[in-house]
Scaffold this motif. Structure first.
Motif, PDB file in Angstrom:
ATOM      1  N   ALA A 246       4.197  15.526  -2.054  1.00  0.00           N
ATOM      2  CA  ALA A 246       5.352  14.703  -1.742  1.00  0.00           C
ATOM      3  C   ALA A 246       6.049  14.480  -3.249  1.00  0.00           C
ATOM      4  N   GLY A 247       5.160  14.464  -4.329  1.00  0.00           N
ATOM      5  CA  GLY A 247       5.929  14.478  -5.597  1.00  0.00           C
ATOM      6  C   GLY A 247       4.978  13.277  -6.241  1.00  0.00           C
ATOM      7  N   THR A 248       5.320  12.843  -7.350  1.00  0.00           N
ATOM      8  CA  THR A 248       4.525  11.680  -7.935  1.00  0.00           C
ATOM      9  C   THR A 248       5.069  10.218  -7.973  1.00  0.00           C
ATOM     10  N   ASN A 249       6.161  10.089  -7.063  1.00  0.00           N
ATOM     11  CA  ASN A 249       6.777   8.829  -6.878  1.00  0.00           C
ATOM     12  C   ASN A 249       7.628   8.861  -5.582  1.00  0.00           C
ATOM     13  N   GLU A 250       7.886   7.889  -5.191  1.00  0.00           N
ATOM     14  CA  GLU A 250       8.667   7.847  -3.806  1.00  0.00           C
ATOM     15  C   GLU A 250      10.148   8.444  -3.935  1.00  0.00           C
TER      16      GLU A 250
ATOM     17  N   PHE B 273       0.695  -1.071   0.059  1.00  0.00           N
ATOM     18  CA  PHE B 273      -0.120   0.049   0.010  1.00  0.00           C
ATOM     19  C   PHE B 273       0.780   1.328   0.028  1.00  0.00           C
ATOM     20  N   GLY B 274       2.062   1.393  -0.665  1.00  0.00           N
ATOM     21  CA  GLY B 274       2.718   2.430  -0.853  1.00  0.00           C
ATOM     22  C   GLY B 274       2.182   3.655  -1.652  1.00  0.00           C
ATOM     23  N   TRP B 275       1.408   3.148  -2.575  1.00  0.00           N
ATOM     24  CA  TRP B 275       0.826   3.812  -3.517  1.00  0.00           C
ATOM     25  C   TRP B 275      -0.530   4.555  -2.643  1.00  0.00           C
ATOM     26  N   LEU B 276      -1.057   4.104  -1.689  1.00  0.00           N
ATOM     27  CA  LEU B 276      -2.112   4.627  -0.670  1.00  0.00           C
ATOM     28  C   LEU B 276      -1.482   5.906   0.018  1.00  0.00           C
TER      29      LEU B 276
END
Length: 107
Positions: free
Chosen positions: A68-72, A57-60
Motif C-alpha cells: 500500500a506504500g510507506t505511509n497512509e 494502531f494505524g501502524w499495525l
C-alpha cells in the motif's frame, strides 16, 4: 475495557538509543478483515478505532499492507486493506516477528 499501551519501539531501544525499526511481516489469518480504502476520506487512526477500539494502531494496519506504500498518504484509492484481526493475536504475531528478526539479524 482497559487497554495497556503496546510500545512497539521498546524492542529496538538499548540504553536510550534506538535501532532501526524493521518492517515486520504479519501472517494472513482467516479472521482478518478487509476494507476498501477511499483516499482523501479514510484515515488509519479512524480504521484502527473502528476495528480495534483505539486509534493508535494505524501502524499495525500499514505493517499488514506492505504494497500500500510507506505511509497512509500513499495508499491508492480503492486499495483493499487487510485489517489484521483480532488485535491481541496480531500484536503477538508482531512480537514473534520481532523476535525472529532479532534472532536472524542480532539485537
Amino acid at each position: 475495557m482497559s487497554r495497556n499501551y503496546f510500545n512497539r519501539y521498546e524492542f529496538f531501544e538499548t540504553d536510550g538509543t534506538f535501532r532501526m525499526v524493521p518492517g515486520i511481516k504479519l501472517p494472513i489469518k482467516g479472521t482478518d478483515k478487509y476494507y476498501v480504502y477511499k483516499n482523501g476520506r479514510d484515515r488509519l487512526d479512524k480504521l484502527s478505532q473502528e476495528y480495534y477500539g483505539t486509534p493508535i494502531f494505524g501502524w499495525l494496519i500499514m505493517c499488514a499492507n506492505p504494497f500500500a506504500g510507506t505511509n497512509e498518504f500513499e495508499i491508492p484509492d480503492n486499495f483493499i486493506l487487510r485489517i489484521p484481526f483480532p488485535l491481541i493475536n496480531t500484536l503477538q504475531d508482531y512480537k514473534r516477528g520481532v523476535e525472529l528478526y532479532n534472532l536472524y539479524y542480532g539485537e
